[in-house]
Design a protein around this motif. Structure first.
Motif, PDB file in Angstrom:
ATOM      1  N   MET A   1       0.846  -1.199   0.000  1.00 14.06           N
ATOM      2  CA  MET A   1       0.000   0.000   0.000  1.00 14.06           C
ATOM      3  C   MET A   1       0.884   1.252   0.000  1.00 14.06           C
ATOM      4  SD  MET A   1      -3.076   0.970   2.605  1.00 14.06           S
ATOM      5  CE  MET A   1      -4.060   2.435   2.377  1.00 14.06           C
ATOM      6  N   ARG A   2       0.558   2.193  -0.865  1.00  6.24           N
ATOM      7  CA  ARG A   2       1.351   3.422  -0.972  1.00  6.24           C
ATOM      8  C   ARG A   2       1.116   4.311   0.243  1.00  6.24           C
ATOM      9  NH1 ARG A   2       2.280   5.258  -6.513  1.00  6.24           N
ATOM     10  NH2 ARG A   2       1.170   7.184  -6.059  1.00  6.24           N
ATOM     11  N   PRO A   3       2.187   4.889   0.797  1.00  7.49           N
ATOM     12  CA  PRO A   3       2.028   5.755   1.968  1.00  7.49           C
ATOM     13  C   PRO A   3       1.282   7.039   1.623  1.00  7.49           C
ATOM     14  CG  PRO A   3       4.288   5.844   1.168  1.00  7.49           C
ATOM     15  CD  PRO A   3       3.593   4.757   0.387  1.00  7.49           C
ATOM     16  N   ARG A   4       0.504   7.516   2.568  1.00 11.90           N
ATOM     17  CA  ARG A   4      -0.229   8.774   2.402  1.00 11.90           C
ATOM     18  C   ARG A   4       0.678   9.937   2.786  1.00 11.90           C
ATOM     19  NH1 ARG A   4      -5.553  10.695   3.527  1.00 11.90           N
ATOM     20  NH2 ARG A   4      -6.321   8.737   2.651  1.00 11.90           N
ATOM     21  N   VAL A   5       0.720  10.952   1.924  1.00 14.90           N
ATOM     22  CA  VAL A   5       1.523  12.149   2.163  1.00 14.90           C
ATOM     23  C   VAL A   5       0.643  13.376   1.999  1.00 14.90           C
ATOM     24  CG1 VAL A   5       3.384  13.587   1.218  1.00 14.90           C
ATOM     25  CG2 VAL A   5       3.730  11.124   1.478  1.00 14.90           C
TER      26      VAL A   5
ATOM     27  N   LEU B   1       6.889  12.775  -5.671  1.00 13.63           N
ATOM     28  CA  LEU B   1       6.072  12.216  -4.596  1.00 13.63           C
ATOM     29  C   LEU B   1       4.973  11.316  -5.143  1.00 13.63           C
ATOM     30  CD1 LEU B   1       5.696  15.381  -2.319  1.00 13.63           C
ATOM     31  CD2 LEU B   1       7.247  13.450  -1.989  1.00 13.63           C
ATOM     32  N   GLU B   2       4.331  11.755  -6.217  1.00 13.47           N
ATOM     33  CA  GLU B   2       3.197  11.003  -6.753  1.00 13.47           C
ATOM     34  C   GLU B   2       3.602   9.649  -7.322  1.00 13.47           C
ATOM     35  OE1 GLU B   2       0.046  14.542  -7.937  1.00 13.47           O
ATOM     36  OE2 GLU B   2       1.480  13.832  -9.456  1.00 13.47           O
ATOM     37  N   GLU B   3       4.850   9.514  -7.731  1.00 13.37           N
ATOM     38  CA  GLU B   3       5.316   8.230  -8.261  1.00 13.37           C
ATOM     39  C   GLU B   3       5.301   7.131  -7.199  1.00 13.37           C
ATOM     40  OE1 GLU B   3       9.158   8.713  -9.959  1.00 13.37           O
ATOM     41  OE2 GLU B   3       8.435   9.826 -11.719  1.00 13.37           O
ATOM     42  N   ARG B   4       5.458   7.529  -5.931  1.00 14.25           N
ATOM     43  CA  ARG B   4       5.606   6.524  -4.874  1.00 14.25           C
ATOM     44  C   ARG B   4       4.622   6.669  -3.723  1.00 14.25           C
ATOM     45  NH1 ARG B   4      11.981   6.953  -3.811  1.00 14.25           N
ATOM     46  NH2 ARG B   4      11.403   5.717  -1.980  1.00 14.25           N
ATOM     47  N   CYS B   5       3.825   7.730  -3.753  1.00 16.58           N
ATOM     48  CA  CYS B   5       2.944   7.993  -2.608  1.00 16.58           C
ATOM     49  C   CYS B   5       1.541   8.385  -3.063  1.00 16.58           C
ATOM     50  CB  CYS B   5       3.501   9.131  -1.749  1.00 16.58           C
ATOM     51  SG  CYS B   5       5.191   8.890  -1.180  1.00 16.58           S
TER      52      CYS B   5
ATOM     53  N   GLU C   1       1.347   9.525   6.609  1.00 14.02           N
ATOM     54  CA  GLU C   1       2.621   9.000   7.084  1.00 14.02           C
ATOM     55  C   GLU C   1       3.755   9.994   6.832  1.00 14.02           C
ATOM     56  OE1 GLU C   1       3.502   4.796   6.208  1.00 14.02           O
ATOM     57  OE2 GLU C   1       1.498   4.727   5.334  1.00 14.02           O
ATOM     58  N   GLY C   2       3.538  10.896   5.880  1.00 12.25           N
ATOM     59  CA  GLY C   2       4.540  11.912   5.577  1.00 12.25           C
ATOM     60  C   GLY C   2       3.909  13.278   5.466  1.00 12.25           C
ATOM     61  N   LEU C   3       4.617  14.304   5.952  1.00 14.72           N
ATOM     62  CA  LEU C   3       4.147  15.685   5.861  1.00 14.72           C
ATOM     63  C   LEU C   3       5.217  16.519   5.173  1.00 14.72           C
ATOM     64  CD1 LEU C   3       2.205  18.036   6.583  1.00 14.72           C
ATOM     65  CD2 LEU C   3       3.433  18.227   8.766  1.00 14.72           C
ATOM     66  N   PHE C   4       4.835  17.184   4.092  1.00 16.38           N
ATOM     67  CA  PHE C   4       5.704  18.120   3.375  1.00 16.38           C
ATOM     68  C   PHE C   4       5.173  19.507   3.713  1.00 16.38           C
ATOM     69  CE2 PHE C   4       8.257  18.764  -0.673  1.00 16.38           C
ATOM     70  CZ  PHE C   4       8.137  20.141  -0.718  1.00 16.38           C
ATOM     71  N   CYS C   5       5.963  20.306   4.466  1.00 22.25           N
ATOM     72  CA  CYS C   5       5.428  21.580   4.954  1.00 22.25           C
ATOM     73  C   CYS C   5       6.407  22.723   4.734  1.00 22.25           C
ATOM     74  CB  CYS C   5       5.061  21.472   6.426  1.00 22.25           C
ATOM     75  SG  CYS C   5       6.460  21.124   7.526  1.00 22.25           S
TER      76      CYS C   5
ATOM     77  N   GLN D   1      12.833  14.544  -1.804  1.00 25.13           N
ATOM     78  CA  GLN D   1      13.817  13.461  -1.660  1.00 25.13           C
ATOM     79  C   GLN D   1      13.957  13.053  -0.202  1.00 25.13           C
ATOM     80  OE1 GLN D   1      17.778  13.903  -3.593  1.00 25.13           O
ATOM     81  NE2 GLN D   1      18.599  13.578  -1.538  1.00 25.13           N
ATOM     82  N   ASN D   2      14.044  14.045   0.703  1.00 24.23           N
ATOM     83  CA  ASN D   2      14.147  13.748   2.128  1.00 24.23           C
ATOM     84  C   ASN D   2      12.969  12.908   2.600  1.00 24.23           C
ATOM     85  OD1 ASN D   2      16.526  15.235   2.475  1.00 24.23           O
ATOM     86  ND2 ASN D   2      15.442  17.110   3.008  1.00 24.23           N
ATOM     87  N   LEU D   3      11.784  13.309   2.191  1.00 21.79           N
ATOM     88  CA  LEU D   3      10.570  12.618   2.614  1.00 21.79           C
ATOM     89  C   LEU D   3      10.538  11.181   2.089  1.00 21.79           C
ATOM     90  CD1 LEU D   3       7.055  14.120   2.827  1.00 21.79           C
ATOM     91  CD2 LEU D   3       7.339  11.950   1.655  1.00 21.79           C
ATOM     92  N   LEU D   4      10.883  11.003   0.830  1.00 19.84           N
ATOM     93  CA  LEU D   4      10.855   9.669   0.228  1.00 19.84           C
ATOM     94  C   LEU D   4      11.897   8.749   0.861  1.00 19.84           C
ATOM     95  CD1 LEU D   4      10.367  10.672  -3.522  1.00 19.84           C
ATOM     96  CD2 LEU D   4       8.668   9.612  -2.010  1.00 19.84           C
ATOM     97  N   GLN D   5      13.062   9.288   1.166  1.00 20.05           N
ATOM     98  CA  GLN D   5      14.090   8.479   1.824  1.00 20.05           C
ATOM     99  C   GLN D   5      13.592   7.987   3.180  1.00 20.05           C
ATOM    100  OE1 GLN D   5      17.371  11.261   1.786  1.00 20.05           O
ATOM    101  NE2 GLN D   5      18.341  10.273   0.026  1.00 20.05           N
ATOM    102  N   ALA D   6      12.956   8.876   3.934  1.00 19.71           N
ATOM    103  CA  ALA D   6      12.455   8.492   5.253  1.00 19.71           C
ATOM    104  C   ALA D   6      11.369   7.424   5.154  1.00 19.71           C
ATOM    105  CB  ALA D   6      11.926   9.723   5.977  1.00 19.71           C
ATOM    106  N   LEU D   7      10.450   7.604   4.223  1.00 14.07           N
ATOM    107  CA  LEU D   7       9.356   6.641   4.072  1.00 14.07           C
ATOM    108  C   LEU D   7       9.857   5.290   3.573  1.00 14.07           C
ATOM    109  CD1 LEU D   7       6.492   8.859   2.598  1.00 14.07           C
ATOM    110  CD2 LEU D   7       6.773   8.058   4.955  1.00 14.07           C
ATOM    111  N   ALA D   8      10.998   5.282   2.899  1.00 14.64           N
ATOM    112  CA  ALA D   8      11.581   4.028   2.411  1.00 14.64           C
ATOM    113  C   ALA D   8      12.425   3.340   3.481  1.00 14.64           C
ATOM    114  CB  ALA D   8      12.430   4.298   1.172  1.00 14.64           C
ATOM    115  N   GLY D   9      12.468   3.916   4.675  1.00 19.64           N
ATOM    116  CA  GLY D   9      13.247   3.327   5.749  1.00 19.64           C
ATOM    117  C   GLY D   9      14.718   3.658   5.694  1.00 19.64           C
TER     118      GLY D   9
END
Length: 326
Positions: A1-5, A19-23, A48-52, A304-312
């Protein structure tokens, strides 16, 4: 399931596509109005992720309504809008976007210094009002930049970039920093000074320090009183570093000559703010990093920061590194 951002403002398309490619991305659509807190709470209930941005205050109360949140990616160098301690306690990563805006912000800082020193906005308004009738020797005279002494408070990356520009104008550069930097002194030919000495000797004082509890109202009535009556104060860091009431008093009583401000304690600054009524203040709407190229790179880095974090993965620009020691 794709993470919600959730993204709190419209961002450059390239960053959004990343972001849309993976979330599963939801984004606040109003460009001129910050997302209301109740909407933010509702979105964070599932995100699961916040871009602010700096416009969003991410406090402990808000984080209590974000049970699934794993990362807060702030599209800014500073992160005083986020309760980092509260995020760390909840195991939430916080990231920022350093370095990418250094040169652009230095450009703006020096442009603001020059515009204030040479009274450019006053001169432009004078012309547009039809008041320019003849040439006069002392009409709208300002202060020389070349050969003057520049004091930089906060010798980080942006401070160094401003110092490099100042050297091109044959300026003497003093700096004050929490830690002395001998390597910067050698590389750029700048001189360390304690804060009173810097304020006393500088023709221009540029504030480039981060905003923390230690730097809150770092420049107040006492500090302004030390400065030259011909001195110009430039602030492109955060509004809270300067006591604005003290600055207004200093500018209206002739304690200092002028000020160039890109930041204010309250943003957007109210139109009835006393500083906006003064002709010797050049005021800008927090545009230090506002070039197309830089804002796009900032958004991409935040994504990039957000995607790295969500990917563990360990995000490249993790602020609360202690999270991995808990």
């Amino acid at each position: 399931m794709r993470p919600r951002v959730f993204v709190t403002r419209k961002i450059p398309e390239k960053a959004l596509l990343m972001l849309e490619e993976r979330c599963d991305v939801r984004m606040w659509q109003k460009e001129d109005v910050p997302v209301p807190k109740d909407v933010l709470k509702e979105e964070l209930a599932e995100a699961e992720g916040l871009f602010c941005l700096l416009t969003e205050k991410i406090d402990a109360d808000l984080l209590d309504h974000a049970p699934h949140l794993r990362v807060i990616s702030n599209m800014a160098v500073g992160y005083n809008n986020i309760d980092v301690s509260a995020a760390t306690r909840k195991g939430i990563m916080v990231t920022n976007t350093p370095d990418v805006l250094t040169e652009t912000t230095a450009d703006l800082t020096f442009a603001l210094l020059m515009a204030t020193a040479r009274r450019l906005l006053e001169a432009s308004d004078y012309l547009r009002r039809g008041e320019w009738k003849t040439w006069s020797p002392m009409l709208l005279t300002g202060q020389d930049v070349h050969g003057a002494t520049l004091g930089i408070i906060g010798m980080g990356r942006i401070g160094e970039a401003v110092a490099k520009r100042a050297k091109g104008f044959d300026m003497r550069v003093l700096y004050h920093n929490r830690n002395r930097k001998p390597e910067v002194e050698e590389k750029l030919g700048v001189t360390y000074a304690d804060l009173p000495t810097l304020l006393k000797e500088s023709d221009f004082v540029c504030i480039l320090t981060p905003y923390t509890s230690e730097t809150h109202h770092l420049i107040g009535k006492g500090e302004l009183a030390i400065m030259k009556k011909t001195a110009v104060l430039i602030n492109t860091s955060r509004g809270g570093v300067v006591d604005e009431n003290a600055l207004y008093e200093a500018l209206t009583t002739g304690t200092i000559l002028a000020a160039g401000l890109d930041v204010f304690e309250q943003e957007p600054v109210p139109l009835n703010h006393p500083l906006l009524s003064l002709p010797n203040v050049v005021a800008l709407p927090h545009i230090g990093s506002a070039s197309v190229q830089t804002r796009t790179r900032m958004a991409e880095l935040a994504a990039q920061n957000l995607l790295q974090a969500l990917a563990g993965e360990l995000p490249e620009n993790l602020v609360n590194t202690e999270i991995y020691k808990l």
